[in-house]
Design an enzyme around this catalytic site. Structure first.
Site, PDB file in Angstrom:
ATOM      1  N   SER A 145       0.872  -1.186   0.000  1.00 51.32           N
ATOM      2  CA  SER A 145       0.000   0.000   0.000  1.00 51.32           C
ATOM      3  C   SER A 145       0.900   1.224   0.000  1.00 51.32           C
ATOM      4  O   SER A 145       2.072   1.137   0.411  1.00 51.32           O
ATOM      5  CB  SER A 145      -0.847  -0.002   1.281  1.00 51.32           C
ATOM      6  OG  SER A 145      -1.357   1.298   1.548  1.00 51.32           O
ATOM      7  N   TYR A 158      -2.108  -0.959  10.357  1.00 49.71           N
ATOM      8  CA  TYR A 158      -2.130  -1.169   8.901  1.00 49.71           C
ATOM      9  C   TYR A 158      -0.816  -0.675   8.283  1.00 49.71           C
ATOM     10  O   TYR A 158      -0.180  -1.376   7.496  1.00 49.71           O
ATOM     11  CB  TYR A 158      -3.330  -0.429   8.299  1.00 49.71           C
ATOM     12  CG  TYR A 158      -3.501  -0.634   6.814  1.00 49.71           C
ATOM     13  CD1 TYR A 158      -4.188  -1.748   6.315  1.00 49.71           C
ATOM     14  CD2 TYR A 158      -2.997   0.284   5.886  1.00 49.71           C
ATOM     15  CE1 TYR A 158      -4.341  -1.945   4.944  1.00 49.71           C
ATOM     16  CE2 TYR A 158      -3.152   0.094   4.523  1.00 49.71           C
ATOM     17  CZ  TYR A 158      -3.831  -1.019   4.054  1.00 49.71           C
ATOM     18  OH  TYR A 158      -3.987  -1.202   2.697  1.00 49.71           O
TER      19      TYR A 158
HETATM   20  P1  NAD Z   1     -11.417  -5.740  -0.135  1.00 53.68           P
HETATM   21  O1  NAD Z   1     -11.905  -5.548   1.241  1.00 53.68           O
HETATM   22  O2  NAD Z   1     -12.335  -5.494  -1.274  1.00 53.68           O
HETATM   23  O3  NAD Z   1     -10.791  -7.192  -0.307  1.00 53.68           O
HETATM   24  C1  NAD Z   1      -9.956  -7.746   0.659  1.00 53.68           C
HETATM   25  C2  NAD Z   1     -10.006  -9.242   0.520  1.00 53.68           C
HETATM   26  O4  NAD Z   1      -9.208  -9.849   1.548  1.00 53.68           O
HETATM   27  C3  NAD Z   1     -11.422  -9.780   0.669  1.00 53.68           C
HETATM   28  O5  NAD Z   1     -11.669 -10.747  -0.329  1.00 53.68           O
HETATM   29  C4  NAD Z   1     -11.388 -10.438   2.057  1.00 53.68           C
HETATM   30  O6  NAD Z   1     -12.291 -11.505   2.192  1.00 53.68           O
HETATM   31  C5  NAD Z   1      -9.951 -10.920   2.097  1.00 53.68           C
HETATM   32  N1  NAD Z   1      -9.528 -11.278   3.439  1.00 53.68           N
HETATM   33  C6  NAD Z   1      -9.584 -10.531   4.579  1.00 53.68           C
HETATM   34  N2  NAD Z   1      -9.150 -11.258   5.631  1.00 53.68           N
HETATM   35  C7  NAD Z   1      -8.814 -12.483   5.155  1.00 53.68           C
HETATM   36  C8  NAD Z   1      -8.320 -13.672   5.742  1.00 53.68           C
HETATM   37  N3  NAD Z   1      -8.075 -13.762   7.063  1.00 53.68           N
HETATM   38  N4  NAD Z   1      -8.084 -14.744   4.941  1.00 53.68           N
HETATM   39  C9  NAD Z   1      -8.354 -14.689   3.612  1.00 53.68           C
HETATM   40  N5  NAD Z   1      -8.831 -13.596   3.007  1.00 53.68           N
HETATM   41  C10 NAD Z   1      -9.070 -12.510   3.770  1.00 53.68           C
HETATM   42  O7  NAD Z   1     -10.132  -4.809  -0.280  1.00 53.68           O
HETATM   43  P2  NAD Z   1      -9.219  -4.465  -1.542  1.00 53.68           P
HETATM   44  O8  NAD Z   1      -9.232  -3.001  -1.669  1.00 53.68           O
HETATM   45  O9  NAD Z   1      -9.546  -5.311  -2.695  1.00 53.68           O
HETATM   46  O10 NAD Z   1      -7.812  -4.871  -0.905  1.00 53.68           O
HETATM   47  C11 NAD Z   1      -6.960  -5.863  -1.450  1.00 53.68           C
HETATM   48  C12 NAD Z   1      -5.559  -5.587  -0.974  1.00 53.68           C
HETATM   49  O11 NAD Z   1      -5.126  -4.320  -1.482  1.00 53.68           O
HETATM   50  C13 NAD Z   1      -5.406  -5.500   0.543  1.00 53.68           C
HETATM   51  O12 NAD Z   1      -4.183  -6.099   0.938  1.00 53.68           O
HETATM   52  C14 NAD Z   1      -5.374  -4.010   0.808  1.00 53.68           C
HETATM   53  O13 NAD Z   1      -4.689  -3.682   1.987  1.00 53.68           O
HETATM   54  C15 NAD Z   1      -4.626  -3.535  -0.427  1.00 53.68           C
HETATM   55  N6  NAD Z   1      -4.835  -2.109  -0.718  1.00 53.68           N
HETATM   56  C16 NAD Z   1      -6.047  -1.641  -1.111  1.00 53.68           C
HETATM   57  C17 NAD Z   1      -6.186  -0.274  -1.373  1.00 53.68           C
HETATM   58  C18 NAD Z   1      -7.496   0.324  -1.818  1.00 53.68           C
HETATM   59  O14 NAD Z   1      -7.573   1.566  -1.910  1.00 53.68           O
HETATM   60  N7  NAD Z   1      -8.525  -0.447  -2.104  1.00 53.68           N
HETATM   61  C19 NAD Z   1      -5.099   0.580  -1.216  1.00 53.68           C
HETATM   62  C20 NAD Z   1      -3.880   0.053  -0.808  1.00 53.68           C
HETATM   63  C21 NAD Z   1      -3.751  -1.300  -0.564  1.00 53.68           C
END
Ligand code: NAD
Length: 261
Positions: A145, A158
């Protein structure tokens, strides 16, 4: 399209929605075979599997908690039993919750660290062991991130987890480079996924976030998945230990835009 990905096998964690789902769809277009992990959303995972099959790939869904050793091993075993091999492991699962650090419970801290950082370790370890035992090259992509470098008050667990992911990525990239195993990370900025749904449905909060982005817009999961496909392919074959920022310039110190300072 990356022809070398055709028929290759990948595990993707957190594939039931958001960025994980978009990556799964993109890798399906590359005709990959995917083990799609979900934690609780079996409907979302089934939708992803359907989407993969419609887009030219093959897939199975598997319920697993990335913070649990046996569950992680199950994901690897599924890749081998269903598709015969493992070429790529994507540690995408992640979560966050907002709380001031002086009020953060150990439970809050452990939950975020165990999924975002320990989950990345466990997934990487399982994949690395498979490739070392079988004397094969491999490829790991970790989801970091912008908060691996931008401090984020009220989300200190985080930010700590993603800072950890960055250094873990660099360390294992170095440790396994001679074996032909590449390890990279993607650091998204503000992307339109369920993790941000509540925030971005409020016009004021959406605007506040956009102001942090020089490109003046929120990113799409597809913009992250395009980066993942490139990192998965041999087109990026000389890239390892890198973190690629897909953030519309968020890490460029936007306050300095007009020459301040
Ligand atoms: P999201 O909430 O849509 O998806 C997150 C996924 O992780 C979900 O499918 C959830 O079920 C899964 N998850 C959570 N805990 C889990 C566990 N214990 N075991 C298995 N799966 C688990 O979020 P996203 O935005 O798609 O995020 C995906 C990744 O990208 C994450 O690592 C997040 O930190 C990172 N990220 C997202 C953003 C953003 O702006 N969306 C920015 C920076 C980083």
């Amino acid at each position: 399209m990356y022809d070398d990905l055709n028929g290759k096998v990948a595990v993707i964690t957190g594939g039931s929605k958001g960025i994980g789902k978009a990556i799964a769809k993109r890798l399906a277009k590359e005709h990959m075979k995917l083990v799609v992990n979900y934690n609780s959303d079996s409907k979302g995972a089934d939708e992803t599997v359907e989407l993969i099959k419609k887009n030219g790939g093959d897939a199975v869904a598997i319920k697993a908690n990335v913070a649990n050793e046996e569950d992680v091993q199950k994901m690897l075993d599924t890749a081998v039993s269903e598709f015969g091999d493992l070429d790529l492991w994507i540690n995408n699962a992640g979560l966050e919750n907002q709380v001031h650090t002086h009020e953060m419970s150990l439970k809050d801290w452990n939950k975020v660290i165990s999924v975002n950082l320990t989950g990345t370790f466990l997934g990487s370890r399982a994949a690395l062991k498979y490739w070392v035992d079988n004397d094969k090259p491999g490829n790991i992509i970790n989801m970091s991130s912008v908060h691996d470098q931008i401090p984020w008050p009220t989300f200190s667990h985080y930010a700590a987890s993603k800072g950890g992911v960055k250094m873990f990525t660099e360390t294992i990239a170095l440790e396994y480079a001679k074996r032909g195993i590449r390890v990279n990370a993607i650091a998204p900025g503000a992307i339109n996924t369920p993790i941000n749904a509540e925030k971005f449905s409020d016009p004021e909060q959406l605007n506040d976030t956009k102001q942090l982005v020089p490109m003046d817009r929120i990113g799409t999961p597809e913009e992250v998945s395009a980066t993942a496909a490139w990192l998965a392919s041999t087109e990026s074959g000389y890239v390892t230990g890198d973190t690629i920022y897909v953030d519309g310039g968020m890490t460029l110190y936007p306050d300095f835009e007009e020459g301040k300072g």
